[in-house]
Design a protein around this motif. Structure first.
Motif, short mmCIF file in Angstrom:
data_model
loop_
_atom_site.label_atom_id
_atom_site.label_comp_id
_atom_site.label_asym_id
_atom_site.label_seq_id
_atom_site.Cartn_x
_atom_site.Cartn_y
_atom_site.Cartn_z
N THR A 250 0.81 -1.23 0.00
CA THR A 250 0.00 0.00 0.00
C THR A 250 0.84 1.28 0.00
OG1 THR A 250 -0.19 -0.08 2.42
CG2 THR A 250 -1.95 -1.10 1.15
N HIS A 251 2.16 1.13 -0.16
CA HIS A 251 2.97 2.35 -0.26
C HIS A 251 4.34 2.05 -0.86
CE1 HIS A 251 4.17 6.44 0.48
NE2 HIS A 251 5.28 6.02 1.04
N ALA A 252 4.57 2.56 -2.06
CA ALA A 252 5.88 2.39 -2.71
C ALA A 252 6.09 3.57 -3.66
CB ALA A 252 5.93 1.08 -3.47
N HIS A 253 7.33 3.74 -4.07
CA HIS A 253 7.68 4.81 -5.01
C HIS A 253 8.35 4.17 -6.23
CE1 HIS A 253 7.07 8.21 -2.13
NE2 HIS A 253 7.26 7.24 -1.25
N LEU A 254 7.64 4.13 -7.35
CA LEU A 254 8.14 3.41 -8.53
C LEU A 254 9.56 3.81 -8.94
CD1 LEU A 254 5.13 3.32 -11.00
CD2 LEU A 254 5.84 1.60 -9.33
N PRO A 255 9.83 5.11 -9.12
CA PRO A 255 11.13 5.46 -9.69
C PRO A 255 12.29 5.17 -8.76
CG PRO A 255 9.97 7.43 -8.97
CD PRO A 255 9.02 6.29 -8.82
N PRO B 50 10.78 10.76 -20.62
CA PRO B 50 9.85 9.62 -20.50
C PRO B 50 10.44 8.30 -20.99
CG PRO B 50 9.06 11.21 -22.14
CD PRO B 50 10.25 11.84 -21.45
N ALA B 51 11.50 8.40 -21.81
CA ALA B 51 12.14 7.16 -22.28
C ALA B 51 12.73 6.38 -21.10
CB ALA B 51 13.25 7.48 -23.29
N VAL B 52 13.14 7.10 -20.06
CA VAL B 52 13.68 6.43 -18.87
C VAL B 52 12.58 5.62 -18.20
CG1 VAL B 52 14.73 6.79 -16.59
CG2 VAL B 52 15.46 8.18 -18.54
N ALA B 53 11.39 6.24 -18.09
CA ALA B 53 10.25 5.53 -17.50
C ALA B 53 9.86 4.33 -18.35
CB ALA B 53 9.07 6.48 -17.35
N THR B 54 9.85 4.52 -19.65
CA THR B 54 9.48 3.43 -20.56
C THR B 54 10.45 2.26 -20.42
OG1 THR B 54 8.55 5.03 -22.09
CG2 THR B 54 9.08 2.86 -22.99
N ARG B 55 11.70 2.57 -20.21
CA ARG B 55 12.72 1.52 -20.09
C ARG B 55 12.65 0.82 -18.73
NH1 ARG B 55 17.87 2.00 -18.25
NH2 ARG B 55 17.82 4.27 -18.31
N LEU B 56 12.43 1.59 -17.66
CA LEU B 56 12.53 1.01 -16.31
C LEU B 56 11.22 0.44 -15.77
CD1 LEU B 56 14.84 3.58 -14.47
CD2 LEU B 56 15.44 1.34 -15.38
N ALA B 57 10.08 1.04 -16.12
CA ALA B 57 8.83 0.64 -15.46
C ALA B 57 8.49 -0.84 -15.64
CB ALA B 57 7.68 1.53 -15.95
N PRO B 58 8.69 -1.43 -16.83
CA PRO B 58 8.37 -2.86 -16.94
C PRO B 58 9.18 -3.72 -15.96
CG PRO B 58 8.60 -1.88 -19.12
CD PRO B 58 9.09 -0.86 -18.14
N ALA B 59 10.46 -3.39 -15.81
CA ALA B 59 11.30 -4.17 -14.88
C ALA B 59 10.86 -3.93 -13.43
CB ALA B 59 12.76 -3.77 -15.05
N VAL C 47 -0.17 -2.98 -6.12
CA VAL C 47 0.69 -1.94 -5.55
C VAL C 47 0.01 -0.57 -5.69
CG1 VAL C 47 2.04 -1.62 -7.69
CG2 VAL C 47 3.04 -0.99 -5.50
N LEU C 48 0.03 0.15 -4.58
CA LEU C 48 -0.38 1.56 -4.57
C LEU C 48 0.92 2.35 -4.53
CD1 LEU C 48 -2.34 3.99 -4.16
CD2 LEU C 48 -2.25 3.51 -1.71
N ALA C 49 1.20 3.12 -5.59
CA ALA C 49 2.54 3.71 -5.68
C ALA C 49 2.52 5.15 -6.14
CB ALA C 49 3.41 2.88 -6.64
N TYR C 50 3.54 5.87 -5.71
CA TYR C 50 3.83 7.21 -6.18
C TYR C 50 4.71 7.09 -7.42
CZ TYR C 50 2.60 9.01 -1.46
OH TYR C 50 1.98 9.34 -0.29
N GLY C 51 4.54 8.04 -8.32
CA GLY C 51 5.43 8.09 -9.47
C GLY C 51 6.34 9.29 -9.35
N VAL C 52 6.28 10.15 -10.36
CA VAL C 52 7.10 11.36 -10.40
C VAL C 52 6.20 12.53 -10.76
CG1 VAL C 52 9.25 10.18 -11.01
CG2 VAL C 52 7.65 10.85 -12.81
N VAL C 53 6.78 13.72 -10.87
CA VAL C 53 5.95 14.90 -11.18
C VAL C 53 5.64 15.01 -12.68
CG1 VAL C 53 6.84 16.23 -9.21
CG2 VAL C 53 7.93 16.46 -11.44
N TYR C 54 6.19 14.14 -13.51
CA TYR C 54 6.08 14.29 -14.97
C TYR C 54 4.94 13.46 -15.55
CZ TYR C 54 10.73 15.95 -13.89
OH TYR C 54 11.78 16.61 -13.31
N GLU C 55 4.04 14.12 -16.26
CA GLU C 55 2.88 13.42 -16.82
C GLU C 55 3.29 12.36 -17.84
OE1 GLU C 55 0.08 15.90 -18.90
OE2 GLU C 55 -1.40 14.29 -19.06
N ALA C 56 4.24 12.70 -18.71
CA ALA C 56 4.63 11.74 -19.77
C ALA C 56 5.21 10.47 -19.16
CB ALA C 56 5.63 12.38 -20.72
N ALA C 57 5.99 10.63 -18.10
CA ALA C 57 6.56 9.46 -17.44
C ALA C 57 5.46 8.62 -16.80
CB ALA C 57 7.58 9.89 -16.39
N MET C 58 4.43 9.29 -16.26
CA MET C 58 3.33 8.54 -15.64
C MET C 58 2.53 7.79 -16.70
SD MET C 58 4.01 8.89 -12.62
CE MET C 58 2.71 7.77 -12.08
#
Ligand code: ZN
Length: 452
Positions: free
Chosen positions: A75-80, A111-120, A133-144
């Protein structure tokens, strides 16, 4: 060890030892059990193999002595922050944010960083048995957007939110004065595209980071956005003494930390506050009264040195509490490791204070990581336990990997008597959790990549 291939998609049946908290209280433990998943990905049979219809038994994949359990709910994690896991021990919260966390999150401006890392990152959660998972992302919409696309493709159940900060932000491209409106607009865009997507498997949590980095206006507007769209609302509260002092300085009109969120309209049963360690009696009572949810993150709290939650007292007061890894405030995405840290922390608390409440048993920790996590999210009618009618968010765990001699070249030495005592079995899973013991993870009966 079973050599059969695990099923990829529903319908299927698995014959295994079953272990699960039950909604009515108590624990299901079936030494020779069977779970059946229907074509829609719901549990259509849970119980003794001997009591199952013969056609189900005949078609079941037999994985004994492995265990089928409900998937874990973080119920609490930070993806990046996953790549930072294990770094920053004992830095105080505000220093840790500055030195480690904000630079990492800023890298997702591309956002390419998010695209590369999020699947892993989603595979890493599945690998340790986390199916929600309930998670925080980042401040960037494209990355989300990239993170949601990755969650959609992976199959994990995920509630994510774009981080909102208008007081201390790490995004140098945003002009002061425009942050609030832009942040709300981008969150609303993401809600429109992703809240309830994938047939309800994905959801949105409006995510003001915490009171230190948000103005009263942002807190209020974010809570209003969550209410009007039926989204969740998540933030941090009362984690670290330095943070609490800073909040008192920034919000001199508020009675205390919880009151800052109360005045913003942020409390309620769709709100999940992480940490909630140093609450006054008044703050505790207000969380109970408003049915606000709490994510307890003991591994993070010990790692950063924020404190030890009086968990037994919070539970006694009636707070709905689930578990959070808080990666990378916490060093490990595994909720088994979070349960272990929590259990040790509570024992230390008992030794160092005059609290005389009995320690939580292993079963209670398992419940916190599964069914109570579902209650935190208001999803307890759909997930969190092995019960007929629920969606098949389940994991398969190999208890042999927890055996003391299994890593020393000897055959797994789980004593059959031990396996027949569910309390001892859960104790082994928590206190001797092995990073590879989760052999399979499914959401709605669809197998997730990552667990093996
Ligand atoms: Zn956090």
């Amino acid at each position: 060890m079973p050599t059969v291939a695990l099923p990829d998609r529903p319908p299927f049946a698995i014959r295994a030892r079953l272990l699960s908290p039950l909604a009515s209280g108590g624990t299901l433990h079936e030494a020779d059990g069977l779970v059946a998943v229907d074509g829609d990905g719901s549990l259509s049979f849970v119980g003794a193999a001997g009591a199952a219809p013969p056609d189900l038994v005949a078609g079941a994949v037999d994985v004994r002595p492995w265990i089928v359990m409900p998937g874990l709910i973080d119920t609490h994690a930070h993806l990046p922050q996953l790549p930072n896991a294990g770094l920053g021990f004992a830095l105080d919260l505000l220093t840790w944010l500055d030195r480690l966390t904000f630079p990492t999150e800023r890298s997702w401006a591309d956002p390419a960083v998010a695209t590369r890392l999020a699947p892993a990152i989603f595979r890493a959660f599945a690998a340790v048995g986390t199916t929600t998972v309930l998670a925080y992302g980042v401040v960037y919409e494209a990355a989300m957007e990239a993170a949601f696309l990755a969650a959609e493709a992976h199959g994990i159940r995920a509630i994510l939110g774009k981080v909102m900060m208008d007081r201390v932000t790490y995004d140098p491209t945003i002009e002061p004065g425009t942050i609030l409106n832009r942040s709300l607009r981008e969150a609303a865009d993401l809600i429109g595209r992703w809240h309830g997507a994938a047939d309800g498997r994905l959801g949105y949590a409006v995510t003001p980071r915490f009171a230190v980095s948000c103005t009263a206006e942002m807190l209020r507007e974010s809570a209003s956005l969550a209410r009007s769209t039926g989204s969740w609302w998540q933030t941090h509260v009362s984690e670290d003494p330095g943070e609490i002092a800073e909040v008192a300085r920034l919000f001199p009109g508020a009675r205390d930390y919880v009151d800052v969120y109360d005045r913003a309209g942020g409390l309620g049963e769709r709100s999940v506050l992480a940490h909630a360690i140093h609450l006054s009696d008044r703050e505790l009572a207000r969380l109970v009264e408003t049915r606000t949810r709490v994510s307890h993150c003991p591994a993070s709290n010990l790692f950063i040195g924020a404190g030890v939650m009086p968990l037994a007292r919070w539970l006694e007061a009636g707070v709905v509490v689930g578990l959070g890894s808080d990666v990378s405030g916490g060093p490990d995405p595994s909720l088994f490791s979070v349960m272990r840290a929590g259990a040790y922390a509570q024992m230390a608390r008992r030794a160092l204070t005059d609290e005389d409440r009995p320690p939580l048993e292993p079963h209670a920790w398992l419940r916190l990581g599964t069914l109570d996590g579902a209650r935190v999210l208001g999803l307890e009618d759909r997930i969190g336990s092995l019960e007929v009618g629920k969606e098949a968010d389940v994991i398969v765990v190999d208890p042999g990997m927890t055996a003391p001699l299994s890593g020393a070249g000897a055959a797994p030495d789980l004593d059959p008597g031990l396996l027949d005592d569910p309390g001892a079995l859960v104790s082994r899973l928590i206190f001797r959790a092995h990073p590879d013991m989760v052999r399979g993870a499914w959401v709605r009966g669809e197998k997730l990549e990552g667990a093996s």
